[in-house]
Write a protein that holds these residues in place. Structure first.
Motif, PDB file in Angstrom:
ATOM      1  N   THR A  42       4.475 -10.222  -3.926  1.00  0.00           N
ATOM      2  CA  THR A  42       3.852  -9.253  -3.029  1.00  0.00           C
ATOM      3  C   THR A  42       4.820  -8.158  -2.600  1.00  0.00           C
ATOM      4  N   THR A  43       6.070  -8.513  -2.296  1.00  0.00           N
ATOM      5  CA  THR A  43       7.031  -7.503  -1.843  1.00  0.00           C
ATOM      6  C   THR A  43       7.229  -6.428  -2.905  1.00  0.00           C
ATOM      7  N   ASN A  44       7.301  -6.825  -4.174  1.00  0.00           N
ATOM      8  CA  ASN A  44       7.429  -5.841  -5.255  1.00  0.00           C
ATOM      9  C   ASN A  44       6.228  -4.905  -5.276  1.00  0.00           C
ATOM     10  N   ILE A  49       3.614   0.391  -3.555  1.00  0.00           N
ATOM     11  CA  ILE A  49       2.666   1.045  -2.653  1.00  0.00           C
ATOM     12  C   ILE A  49       3.389   2.020  -1.733  1.00  0.00           C
ATOM     13  N   ALA A  50       4.535   1.591  -1.205  1.00  0.00           N
ATOM     14  CA  ALA A  50       5.315   2.469  -0.322  1.00  0.00           C
ATOM     15  C   ALA A  50       5.758   3.726  -1.057  1.00  0.00           C
ATOM     16  N   MET A  51       6.178   3.577  -2.308  1.00  0.00           N
ATOM     17  CA  MET A  51       6.624   4.740  -3.080  1.00  0.00           C
ATOM     18  C   MET A  51       5.450   5.658  -3.415  1.00  0.00           C
ATOM     19  N   ALA A  52       4.302   5.070  -3.762  1.00  0.00           N
ATOM     20  CA  ALA A  52       3.122   5.888  -4.050  1.00  0.00           C
ATOM     21  C   ALA A  52       2.684   6.650  -2.815  1.00  0.00           C
ATOM     22  N   CYS A  53       2.748   6.005  -1.662  1.00  0.00           N
ATOM     23  CA  CYS A  53       2.390   6.673  -0.406  1.00  0.00           C
ATOM     24  C   CYS A  53       3.356   7.814  -0.113  1.00  0.00           C
ATOM     25  N   ARG A  62      -4.141   3.568  -3.995  1.00  0.00           N
ATOM     26  CA  ARG A  62      -5.379   2.810  -3.784  1.00  0.00           C
ATOM     27  C   ARG A  62      -5.529   1.693  -4.810  1.00  0.00           C
ATOM     28  N   ASN A  63      -5.138   1.943  -6.054  1.00  0.00           N
ATOM     29  CA  ASN A  63      -5.222   0.905  -7.088  1.00  0.00           C
ATOM     30  C   ASN A  63      -4.338  -0.289  -6.731  1.00  0.00           C
ATOM     31  N   GLU A  64      -3.112   0.019  -6.301  1.00  0.00           N
ATOM     32  CA  GLU A  64      -2.173  -1.056  -5.968  1.00  0.00           C
ATOM     33  C   GLU A  64      -2.645  -1.840  -4.741  1.00  0.00           C
ATOM     34  N   VAL A  65      -3.145  -1.129  -3.737  1.00  0.00           N
ATOM     35  CA  VAL A  65      -3.636  -1.807  -2.526  1.00  0.00           C
ATOM     36  C   VAL A  65      -4.816  -2.709  -2.863  1.00  0.00           C
ATOM     37  N   ASN A  66      -5.751  -2.208  -3.650  1.00  0.00           N
ATOM     38  CA  ASN A  66      -6.921  -3.007  -4.020  1.00  0.00           C
ATOM     39  C   ASN A  66      -6.527  -4.249  -4.813  1.00  0.00           C
ATOM     40  N   GLU A  67      -5.598  -4.078  -5.735  1.00  0.00           N
ATOM     41  CA  GLU A  67      -5.144  -5.214  -6.552  1.00  0.00           C
ATOM     42  C   GLU A  67      -4.452  -6.268  -5.688  1.00  0.00           C
ATOM     43  N   ASN A  93      -8.522  -6.776   7.810  1.00  0.00           N
ATOM     44  CA  ASN A  93      -8.100  -5.737   8.755  1.00  0.00           C
ATOM     45  C   ASN A  93      -6.692  -5.241   8.435  1.00  0.00           C
ATOM     46  N   GLU A  94      -5.798  -6.158   8.038  1.00  0.00           N
ATOM     47  CA  GLU A  94      -4.441  -5.734   7.641  1.00  0.00           C
ATOM     48  C   GLU A  94      -4.501  -4.785   6.446  1.00  0.00           C
ATOM     49  N   PHE A  95      -5.360  -5.096   5.482  1.00  0.00           N
ATOM     50  CA  PHE A  95      -5.473  -4.225   4.312  1.00  0.00           C
ATOM     51  C   PHE A  95      -6.183  -2.919   4.652  1.00  0.00           C
ATOM     52  N   ARG A  96      -7.098  -2.965   5.604  1.00  0.00           N
ATOM     53  CA  ARG A  96      -7.750  -1.723   6.033  1.00  0.00           C
ATOM     54  C   ARG A  96      -6.716  -0.776   6.654  1.00  0.00           C
ATOM     55  N   LEU A  97      -5.850  -1.338   7.508  1.00  0.00           N
ATOM     56  CA  LEU A  97      -4.807  -0.515   8.131  1.00  0.00           C
ATOM     57  C   LEU A  97      -3.830   0.017   7.080  1.00  0.00           C
ATOM     58  N   LEU A  98      -3.519  -0.831   6.091  1.00  0.00           N
ATOM     59  CA  LEU A  98      -2.631  -0.386   5.017  1.00  0.00           C
ATOM     60  C   LEU A  98      -3.277   0.751   4.230  1.00  0.00           C
ATOM     61  N   SER A  99      -4.563   0.636   3.925  1.00  0.00           N
ATOM     62  CA  SER A  99      -5.238   1.657   3.116  1.00  0.00           C
ATOM     63  C   SER A  99      -5.281   3.012   3.802  1.00  0.00           C
ATOM     64  N   LEU A 100      -5.182   3.024   5.134  1.00  0.00           N
ATOM     65  CA  LEU A 100      -5.210   4.288   5.877  1.00  0.00           C
ATOM     66  C   LEU A 100      -3.867   5.016   5.843  1.00  0.00           C
ATOM     67  N   LYS A 101      -2.808   4.321   5.414  1.00  0.00           N
ATOM     68  CA  LYS A 101      -1.464   4.920   5.430  1.00  0.00           C
ATOM     69  C   LYS A 101      -1.397   6.213   4.607  1.00  0.00           C
TER      70      LYS A 101
END
Length: 426
Positions: A42-44, A49-53, A62-67, A93-101
C-alpha cells in the motif's frame, strides 16, 4: 504490557489478518499495544498517488486511488459480512477524503503533501484490523498515532518531541487498558504542534514500537516478520544462514550501521536505555523462539555475521598541487561530500589520496567528478562488492574472497571490511 509490531507483509491479505488475530489470541489476558503498518504494498501505491497528485495527473491519480480502494475492499469482504456496516463506512470515508486531494490547493512543500497522503495506509489498515479483532471478541480499541507522537515540522523524517509525546501517550492511550486488552495504533506516523501529519522516516513503524514501549514501560517488544528471526547473513547472497538466537543491543546497532537489514538503531536505542528486550519472531511460525536483542554481549561472538553490499563505487581524490591530504583538506572534502548528499560506506586516506566507497546508485558520479576536479585528480573503480564480517576468523575471510581480487581491507578486533572485485571482471 507488551508491544507487538506487524509489518505490511504480515497483513497483506485477509488470511494474513486472520493469522494476526490468532497470534494475539495466543497471549491470553496480556495487555498489548499493537503497532501496524500499511497492508502489503500500500505504501508504494500511495507514493505513486502522492506523485500523481503533486504533478496534477488527475487520471493516474484516480486510477491508483480506485485500485487501492478495491484492494482493501477485497480484503474486507473476506473478513466481514454486510452487517459490519461501520468499518465499511470508515474505510470508504478515508478513500473519499483521499480522492478529494487532487481538487484541493497544494502547498509548495512536496514532503508535506507526501506525509498527508502516504500516512493514510496505516490509518486504513489499523481501522480494518481493530474492527476484525473486535469481531473475534478480542477487546481491541483503535487509537490514532497522529494524536500520540509529537514531532517537529520535518516532514518525512519527523524528530520526536519526547516530553510532549510522553504526556500524550499517558493521557490518551494508556487509559484505554482500563476497559480493553488491546490497543491498535499506527506505526510510522506523528503530528506537529499545529496538528499536521508527519512520518518518522526509515523503519518508522519499528521506531513507533520503541517509542511506545519506552514510555509505557513495556515488558518487551516483539517485531513479527516473515523470517524465523535475525539471520547471520542475507539468504540472497549467502548459503546456509544461521539464526542468531540472542545478541546485544550494541551488536544490533553495529550490524545495522554496517548495512544489515535488521533493526534500525533509532528503534533499539530507547529500548536499550530502559533494558527492554526486543524479540524478532516469525508470524508464520509464532510458537518458535526467534531472536532476542538484550543487554548482555556474551552471545555476540558465537556466530560470525556477514553483510554484503553490491554495486559499489570506489572514488579516490588526489591533490593536483604539492600538498598532502591533511586535516584542512579532509575538512574541505567532507564539507563537499555533505553538500552533495554522499553517504560513505568505507573511507581510507594516505598522505596523497583520500578514497571513499559508496553505493553506485545513490551517487551522481559525474557531479562528484566535476565538483572535485578543480583541486583534485579523481579516479574511480566500479563493479565492486563490500563484505563486512562481524566476529571474523581467517576461515570466514577465505570463504567470502574465493575468486575475488581484494581492493581494500580494514580490520578491527571484531570487524573486517573487504572491498573486492570478481576476478572475472578484472
Amino acid at each position: 504490557m507488551e508491544v507487538f509490531k506487524f509489518g505490511g507483509a504480515s497483513v497483506k491479505d485477509a488470511d494474513a489478518v486472520k493469522n494476526v488475530a490468532q497470534i494475539l489470541a495466543m497471549y491470553g489476558e496480556n495487555n498489548l499495544i499493537v503497532v501496524v503498518s500499511a497492508m502489503g504494498k500500500t505504501t508504494n501505491a500511495l507514493e505513486r498517488i502522492a506523485m500523481a497528485c503533486w504533478n496534477g495527473d488527475t487520471q493516474l491519480f484516480r486510477n491508483e486511488v480506485n485500485e487501492l480502494e478495491q484492494f482493501h475492499l477485497t480484503i474486507m469482504n473476506d473478513l466481514f459480512d454486510a452487517s459490519n456496516e461501520m468499518i465499511y463506512n470508515q474505510v470508504k470515508n478515508e478513500f473519499r477524503l483521499l480522492s478529494l486531494k487532487i481538487e484541493q490547493p497544494r502547498s509548495d512543500n512536496f514532503d508535506f503533501e507526501y506525509d498527508q497522503i502516504v500516512s493514510l495506509g496505516e490509518i486504513i489498515s489499523t481501522r480494518i484490523i481493530a474492527a476484525y479483532l473486535n469481531q473475534q471478541q478480542l477487546l481491541a480499541v483503535w487509537e490514532d498515532a497522529r494524536r500520540l507522537i509529537r514531532t517537529d515540522n520535518t516532514y518525512r523524517e519527523g524528530s520526536v518531541d519526547w516530553q510532549k509525546t510522553d504526556a500524550l501517550i499517558k493521557e490518551r492511550m494508556l487509559p484505554h487498558f482500563e476497559k480493553n486488552r488491546i490497543v491498535v495504533t499506527q506505526g510510522f506516523l506523528g503530528h506537529t504542534a499545529e496538528g499536521f501529519t508527519t512520518t518518522l522516516g526509515r523503519e518508522g513503524s519499528d521506531y513507533t514500537a520503541g517509542i511506545l514501549a519506552f514510555i509505557s514501560d513495556a515488558d518487551d517488544v516483539t517485531i513479527w516478520k516473515d523470517v524465523p528471526g535475525m539471520l547471520n547473513a542475507d539468504p540472497k547472497w549467502f548459503d546456509n544462514t544461521i539464526k542468531l538466537d540472542k545478541i546485544s543491543f550494541k551488536e544490533a546497532i553495529e550490524l545495522s550501521y554496517y548495512g544489515a537489514s535488521v533493526i534500525h538503531p533509532k528503534t533499539v536505542k530507547p529500548l536499550q536505555n530502559k533494558g527492554i528486550p526486543l524479540y524478532v519472531k516469525s508470524f508464520l511460525n509464532p510458537s518458535e523462539e526467534g531472536t532476542v536483542i538484550q543487554e548482555s554481549p556474551d552471545f555476540d561472538h558465537l556466530v560470525p555475521s556477514f553483510i554484503f553490499k553490491m554495486d559499489q563505487l570506489l572514488i579516490s581524490v588526489m591533490p593536483k598541487d604539492f600538498s598532502f591530504i591533511v586535516e584542512k583538506s579532509l575538512s574541505s572534502i567532507f564539507n563537499t561530500l555533505d553538500k552533495l548528499g554522499v553517504k560513505i560506506n568505507v573511507m581510507q586516506n594516505s598522505a596523497l589520496s583520500f578514497s571513499l566507497l559508496v553505493d553506485r546508485k545513490k551517487v551522481d558520479l559525474e557531479k562528484v567528478i566535476a565538483v572535485f576536479s578543480d583541486d583534485f585528480k579523481v579516479k574511480y573503480n566500479e563493479d565492486l562488492e563490500l563484505v563486512t564480517i562481524r566476529h571474523y576468523d581467517q576461515a570466514t575471510i577465505d570463504r567470502v574472497t574465493v575468486g575475488k581480487e581484494i581492493i581494500l581491507e580494514q580490520k578491527t578486533r571484531e570487524t573486517v571490511r573487504i572491498v573486492m572485485k570478481d576476478q572475472s571482471l578484472s
